[in-house]
Design a protein around this motif. Sequence first.
Motif, PDB file in Angstrom:
ATOM      1  N   LEU A   1      -8.647  -6.404   1.667  1.00 37.69           N
ATOM      2  CA  LEU A   1      -8.461  -4.966   1.594  1.00 37.69           C
ATOM      3  C   LEU A   1      -9.689  -4.338   0.934  1.00 37.69           C
ATOM      4  O   LEU A   1      -9.987  -4.625  -0.230  1.00 37.69           O
ATOM      5  CB  LEU A   1      -7.202  -4.621   0.791  1.00 37.69           C
ATOM      6  CG  LEU A   1      -5.902  -5.320   1.217  1.00 37.69           C
ATOM      7  CD1 LEU A   1      -4.749  -4.859   0.356  1.00 37.69           C
ATOM      8  CD2 LEU A   1      -5.616  -5.070   2.681  1.00 37.69           C
ATOM      9  N   HIS A   2     -10.383  -3.505   1.667  1.00 39.13           N
ATOM     10  CA  HIS A   2     -11.552  -2.815   1.143  1.00 39.13           C
ATOM     11  C   HIS A   2     -11.109  -1.470   0.570  1.00 39.13           C
ATOM     12  O   HIS A   2     -10.541  -0.641   1.287  1.00 39.13           O
ATOM     13  CB  HIS A   2     -12.588  -2.608   2.249  1.00 39.13           C
ATOM     14  CG  HIS A   2     -13.159  -3.890   2.778  1.00 39.13           C
ATOM     15  ND1 HIS A   2     -14.378  -4.386   2.367  1.00 39.13           N
ATOM     16  CD2 HIS A   2     -12.669  -4.795   3.676  1.00 39.13           C
ATOM     17  CE1 HIS A   2     -14.627  -5.526   2.995  1.00 39.13           C
ATOM     18  NE2 HIS A   2     -13.604  -5.795   3.801  1.00 39.13           N
ATOM     19  N   LEU A   3     -11.361  -1.262  -0.707  1.00 38.48           N
ATOM     20  CA  LEU A   3     -10.940  -0.042  -1.375  1.00 38.48           C
ATOM     21  C   LEU A   3     -12.070   0.969  -1.440  1.00 38.48           C
ATOM     22  O   LEU A   3     -13.247   0.633  -1.284  1.00 38.48           O
ATOM     23  CB  LEU A   3     -10.435  -0.359  -2.787  1.00 38.48           C
ATOM     24  CG  LEU A   3      -9.337  -1.422  -2.901  1.00 38.48           C
ATOM     25  CD1 LEU A   3      -8.813  -1.486  -4.328  1.00 38.48           C
ATOM     26  CD2 LEU A   3      -8.191  -1.144  -1.927  1.00 38.48           C
TER      27      LEU A   3
ATOM     28  N   ASP B   1       2.298   3.512   3.369  1.00 35.02           N
ATOM     29  CA  ASP B   1       1.335   4.557   3.050  1.00 35.02           C
ATOM     30  C   ASP B   1       1.470   5.796   3.930  1.00 35.02           C
ATOM     31  O   ASP B   1       0.484   6.474   4.234  1.00 35.02           O
ATOM     32  CB  ASP B   1      -0.095   4.009   3.101  1.00 35.02           C
ATOM     33  CG  ASP B   1      -0.373   3.107   4.303  1.00 35.02           C
ATOM     34  OD1 ASP B   1       0.582   2.638   4.933  1.00 35.02           O
ATOM     35  OD2 ASP B   1      -1.549   2.870   4.607  1.00 35.02           O
TER      36      ASP B   1
ATOM     37  N   LEU C   1      -0.567  -0.577  -4.525  1.00 37.95           N
ATOM     38  CA  LEU C   1      -1.781   0.239  -4.573  1.00 37.95           C
ATOM     39  C   LEU C   1      -1.441   1.680  -4.208  1.00 37.95           C
ATOM     40  O   LEU C   1      -0.865   1.937  -3.145  1.00 37.95           O
ATOM     41  CB  LEU C   1      -2.828  -0.302  -3.598  1.00 37.95           C
ATOM     42  CG  LEU C   1      -3.266  -1.757  -3.782  1.00 37.95           C
ATOM     43  CD1 LEU C   1      -4.296  -2.129  -2.718  1.00 37.95           C
ATOM     44  CD2 LEU C   1      -3.828  -1.995  -5.180  1.00 37.95           C
TER      45      LEU C   1
ATOM     46  N   ILE D   1      -9.170  -2.814   6.550  1.00 39.40           N
ATOM     47  CA  ILE D   1      -8.523  -4.122   6.429  1.00 39.40           C
ATOM     48  C   ILE D   1      -9.312  -5.132   7.252  1.00 39.40           C
ATOM     49  O   ILE D   1      -9.702  -4.857   8.398  1.00 39.40           O
ATOM     50  CB  ILE D   1      -7.066  -4.062   6.936  1.00 39.40           C
ATOM     51  CG1 ILE D   1      -6.277  -2.993   6.154  1.00 39.40           C
ATOM     52  CG2 ILE D   1      -6.387  -5.425   6.823  1.00 39.40           C
ATOM     53  CD1 ILE D   1      -4.968  -2.605   6.806  1.00 39.40           C
TER      54      ILE D   1
ATOM     55  N   VAL E   1       0.862  -1.190   0.000  1.00 39.57           N
ATOM     56  CA  VAL E   1       0.000   0.000   0.000  1.00 39.57           C
ATOM     57  C   VAL E   1       0.893   1.234   0.000  1.00 39.57           C
ATOM     58  O   VAL E   1       1.600   1.498   0.967  1.00 39.57           O
ATOM     59  CB  VAL E   1      -0.930   0.015   1.219  1.00 39.57           C
ATOM     60  CG1 VAL E   1      -1.867   1.219   1.145  1.00 39.57           C
ATOM     61  CG2 VAL E   1      -1.728  -1.273   1.303  1.00 39.57           C
TER      62      VAL E   1
ATOM     63  N   LEU F   1       0.612  -8.317   3.360  1.00 38.93           N
ATOM     64  CA  LEU F   1       0.222  -6.912   3.286  1.00 38.93           C
ATOM     65  C   LEU F   1       1.340  -6.049   3.869  1.00 38.93           C
ATOM     66  O   LEU F   1       1.748  -6.234   5.014  1.00 38.93           O
ATOM     67  CB  LEU F   1      -1.069  -6.667   4.067  1.00 38.93           C
ATOM     68  CG  LEU F   1      -1.528  -5.215   4.188  1.00 38.93           C
ATOM     69  CD1 LEU F   1      -1.763  -4.600   2.811  1.00 38.93           C
ATOM     70  CD2 LEU F   1      -2.775  -5.116   5.058  1.00 38.93           C
TER      71      LEU F   1
ATOM     72  N   SER G   1      -6.275   3.801  -6.142  1.00 43.84           N
ATOM     73  CA  SER G   1      -6.675   2.623  -5.368  1.00 43.84           C
ATOM     74  C   SER G   1      -6.410   2.894  -3.891  1.00 43.84           C
ATOM     75  O   SER G   1      -5.332   2.593  -3.369  1.00 43.84           O
ATOM     76  CB  SER G   1      -5.908   1.382  -5.830  1.00 43.84           C
ATOM     77  OG  SER G   1      -6.181   1.103  -7.188  1.00 43.84           O
ATOM     78  N   LYS G   2      -7.378   3.476  -3.236  1.00 46.71           N
ATOM     79  CA  LYS G   2      -7.233   3.861  -1.833  1.00 46.71           C
ATOM     80  C   LYS G   2      -7.806   2.796  -0.914  1.00 46.71           C
ATOM     81  O   LYS G   2      -8.977   2.429  -1.028  1.00 46.71           O
ATOM     82  CB  LYS G   2      -7.940   5.197  -1.582  1.00 46.71           C
ATOM     83  CG  LYS G   2      -7.854   5.696  -0.143  1.00 46.71           C
ATOM     84  CD  LYS G   2      -8.563   7.026   0.013  1.00 46.71           C
ATOM     85  CE  LYS G   2      -8.545   7.507   1.458  1.00 46.71           C
ATOM     86  NZ  LYS G   2      -7.172   7.689   1.970  1.00 46.71           N
ATOM     87  N   VAL G   3      -6.968   2.287  -0.002  1.00 48.94           N
ATOM     88  CA  VAL G   3      -7.415   1.303   0.984  1.00 48.94           C
ATOM     89  C   VAL G   3      -8.090   2.041   2.136  1.00 48.94           C
ATOM     90  O   VAL G   3      -7.515   2.951   2.734  1.00 48.94           O
ATOM     91  CB  VAL G   3      -6.233   0.467   1.508  1.00 48.94           C
ATOM     92  CG1 VAL G   3      -6.705  -0.499   2.598  1.00 48.94           C
ATOM     93  CG2 VAL G   3      -5.565  -0.299   0.372  1.00 48.94           C
TER      94      VAL G   3
ATOM     95  N   SER H   1      -3.093   5.588  -3.882  1.00 46.48           N
ATOM     96  CA  SER H   1      -4.371   6.290  -3.797  1.00 46.48           C
ATOM     97  C   SER H   1      -4.488   7.421  -4.814  1.00 46.48           C
ATOM     98  O   SER H   1      -5.595   7.732  -5.275  1.00 46.48           O
ATOM     99  CB  SER H   1      -4.580   6.846  -2.387  1.00 46.48           C
ATOM    100  OG  SER H   1      -3.543   7.745  -2.050  1.00 46.48           O
TER     101      SER H   1
END
Length: 408
Positions: A139-141, A156, A31, A130, A8, A152, A125-127, A33
């Motif tokens: 990972l919920h985006l 970030d 990923l 978790i 991330v 993971l 792609s922003k997480v 953001s």
Amino acid sequence: MVEDVVIVGAGIAGLTTALGLHRMGFRSLVLESSDSLRVTGFALVSWTNAWKALDAIAIGDFLRKQHVQLDGLVVASIISGFVTSHLQFKANRKHEGNEVRSVKRKALLEALAKDLPPGTIRFTSKVVSIEEADNIKLLHLADGSILKTKVLIGCDGVNSVVTKWLGLEKPVFSGRWSIRGCAEYLDGHGFERNFLQFYGNGFRSGLVPCDEKTVYWFFTWTPSAEHKDIQENPAMMKQFVLSNLGKVPEALENAIESTPLGSFVASQLKFRKPWNLLWGEISKGNVCVAGDALHPMTPDIGQGGCSALEDGVVLARCLAEALSKESRGESNFKVEDEFNSIKKGLEKFAKERRWRSFELISTAYLVGLIQQSEGKVYSFLRDNLLSSFLAGLLLKRASYDCGTLNIS
């Protein structure tokens, strides 16, 4: 589909880790953001330890061609105007000794990204959260999608989602701000290849050439109530810096005058309390953090970006060992065995980086405190007794080798 490694953040630590893994034959997904590489920050002074890391991932020589090698560090008082310390770097053509250059952030990130396989970096792609599902992380985006991963890695930054999940305390405000900028000289700046630093009266500033046409400058201070609107107004920033430089060379004033107002950037200087790293969890199971997500520090010894490069090399090496079937000595292995191997690899990384991070954060804070302290007694001690010691600390903390990417 389950990803092997998700990183991330496409900053220095994230891209270094991804490139290190790629060099050893392992794929990762990064990923980011934002919709492109985050090239703000202008430049960073890259010390000897950074060049060892850059050589380990095979982009050192590419960046050397774009940035001049610095001859030494010159420290002076803005009160008296006198030089209080002059430290020669004494590097030679074989890159031995103390190799120091000021590297443009944009050039560094592009160099890290250019050798990655297509599709490695996924922008926008922003997480946001978790979740755990057995040994897999979900990972919920922000766009509503969900990614699954075996490993993971949070790179970030200071507001890291992954750091929050691990339970590390948030970074704290040091009480100081910085204003930074970059000046371009189309016909060449003609400056000597020295890293210039100036301090006194509670201020600290510096000037360092990146190449023959670009110089990077910075200014740090402790704001008061009357300064609260400065960071929102570039014109006020410029005037504030110029009016508080003190007795500095005309070159620094010219560089600030030559910087477009849109290029002035002000930011708070934050750091993680070093003891949080001793007792907190850098890694947990198949999750860990690196770079500013791990060890945000004040910029007073110039090791933020350098240590992020170190992190990337060490983390890539530890992960490659964990993910390699040969390192486990098994042709067939269970999911639990793979998880435990990854866990041990990340614990190895955490063990190696914990004390190094503690040392860098503590040193940076101490140097900044001494350099920006006010008063006649502080000024006398700093300028006459501590200046050479503080300058030597920069080289001492840069005397570190993160090792190669060879898997033992």
